[in-house]
Design a protein around this motif. Structure first.
Motif, short mmCIF file in Angstrom:
data_model
loop_
_atom_site.label_atom_id
_atom_site.label_comp_id
_atom_site.label_asym_id
_atom_site.label_seq_id
_atom_site.Cartn_x
_atom_site.Cartn_y
_atom_site.Cartn_z
N ALA A 162 -10.40 1.70 -10.24
CA ALA A 162 -9.76 2.43 -9.12
C ALA A 162 -9.43 3.85 -9.16
CB ALA A 162 -8.31 1.72 -8.78
N ASN A 163 -9.94 4.59 -10.13
CA ASN A 163 -9.40 6.04 -10.68
C ASN A 163 -9.89 6.81 -9.28
OD1 ASN A 163 -8.41 8.13 -11.86
ND2 ASN A 163 -10.11 8.28 -13.16
N GLU A 164 -11.05 6.45 -8.89
CA GLU A 164 -11.88 7.47 -8.05
C GLU A 164 -11.75 6.96 -6.58
OE1 GLU A 164 -13.64 10.16 -8.94
OE2 GLU A 164 -12.92 9.88 -10.93
N MET A 165 -11.01 5.97 -6.34
CA MET A 165 -10.67 5.63 -5.10
C MET A 165 -9.73 6.37 -4.23
SD MET A 165 -10.48 1.32 -5.28
CE MET A 165 -12.14 0.46 -5.79
N SER A 166 -9.75 6.28 -2.72
CA SER A 166 -8.63 6.87 -2.03
C SER A 166 -7.79 5.86 -1.64
CB SER A 166 -9.34 7.66 -0.63
OG SER A 166 -10.16 8.92 -1.53
N PRO A 167 -6.62 6.07 -0.96
CA PRO A 167 -5.71 5.03 -0.39
C PRO A 167 -6.51 4.70 0.78
CG PRO A 167 -4.56 6.82 -1.39
CD PRO A 167 -5.91 7.25 -1.42
N LEU A 168 -6.40 3.07 0.99
CA LEU A 168 -6.90 2.87 2.35
C LEU A 168 -5.80 2.51 3.49
CD1 LEU A 168 -9.37 -0.22 1.46
CD2 LEU A 168 -9.92 2.19 2.26
N PHE A 169 -4.44 2.30 3.00
CA PHE A 169 -3.69 2.05 3.78
C PHE A 169 -2.55 3.07 3.45
CE2 PHE A 169 -5.68 -1.99 4.02
CZ PHE A 169 -5.41 -2.46 5.45
N GLN A 170 -1.52 3.17 4.41
CA GLN A 170 -0.50 4.11 3.99
C GLN A 170 0.90 3.31 4.83
OE1 GLN A 170 -1.56 7.86 6.18
NE2 GLN A 170 -2.33 8.41 4.52
N ILE A 171 1.81 3.37 4.09
CA ILE A 171 3.07 2.69 4.27
C ILE A 171 4.12 3.92 4.99
CG2 ILE A 171 5.01 1.60 3.84
CD1 ILE A 171 3.12 0.09 1.56
N GLY A 172 4.42 3.83 5.91
CA GLY A 172 5.23 4.88 6.73
C GLY A 172 6.64 4.59 7.22
N LYS A 173 7.21 5.26 8.19
CA LYS A 173 8.50 5.14 8.48
C LYS A 173 8.86 3.62 8.97
CE LYS A 173 7.77 7.11 13.10
NZ LYS A 173 8.16 8.13 13.90
N ASN A 174 7.80 2.94 9.55
CA ASN A 174 8.16 1.43 9.70
C ASN A 174 8.31 0.76 8.73
OD1 ASN A 174 8.05 2.33 12.47
ND2 ASN A 174 6.03 1.95 12.53
N GLY A 175 8.22 1.03 7.44
CA GLY A 175 8.36 0.20 6.20
C GLY A 175 7.21 -0.74 6.08
#
Length: 102
Positions: free
Chosen positions: A15-28
């Motif tokens: 997973a070292n070279e991977m970029s994040p696929l999902f982001q958790i924001g203000k909606n939790g």
């Protein structure tokens, strides 16, 4: 599925070279979002999720919530990034689960 330290180390390296696929924001973090993680993991087995600065969710809370509401393993937490793993049920997508050291 309980992973050994050796298996977690292998997955972290992958997973070292991977970029994040999902982001958790203000909606939790919600159960629906965790269901989306499971769908995505069915086709990839390994991915990263990032907690944005404007979220109220702490990484430890996110890890616990994901593991309680699904069969996903949180392999690693670095800062506000989580590495998630779930073996695929479809053989053609089993890139990591077949190569896990025992």
């Amino acid at each position: 599925m309980n992973l050994t330290g050796k298996q977690k180390r292998y997955l972290r390296a992958q997973a070292n070279e991977m970029s994040p696929l999902f982001q958790i924001g203000k909606n939790g973090l919600t159960a629906e979002m965790v269901a989306e993680f499971e769908e995505a993991l069915e086709n990839r087995e390994l991915m990263k999720v990032q907690l944005l600065q404007n979220t109220d969710v702490e990484p430890k809370e996110a890890k616990d919530f994901i593991e309680e509401h699904s069969s996903i393993n949180v392999v690693q937490t670095i800062g506000k990034v989580l590495v998630l793993f779930k073996p695929s049920t479809k053989e053609k997508y089993q890139n990591y689960s077949t190569k896990l050291p025992y």
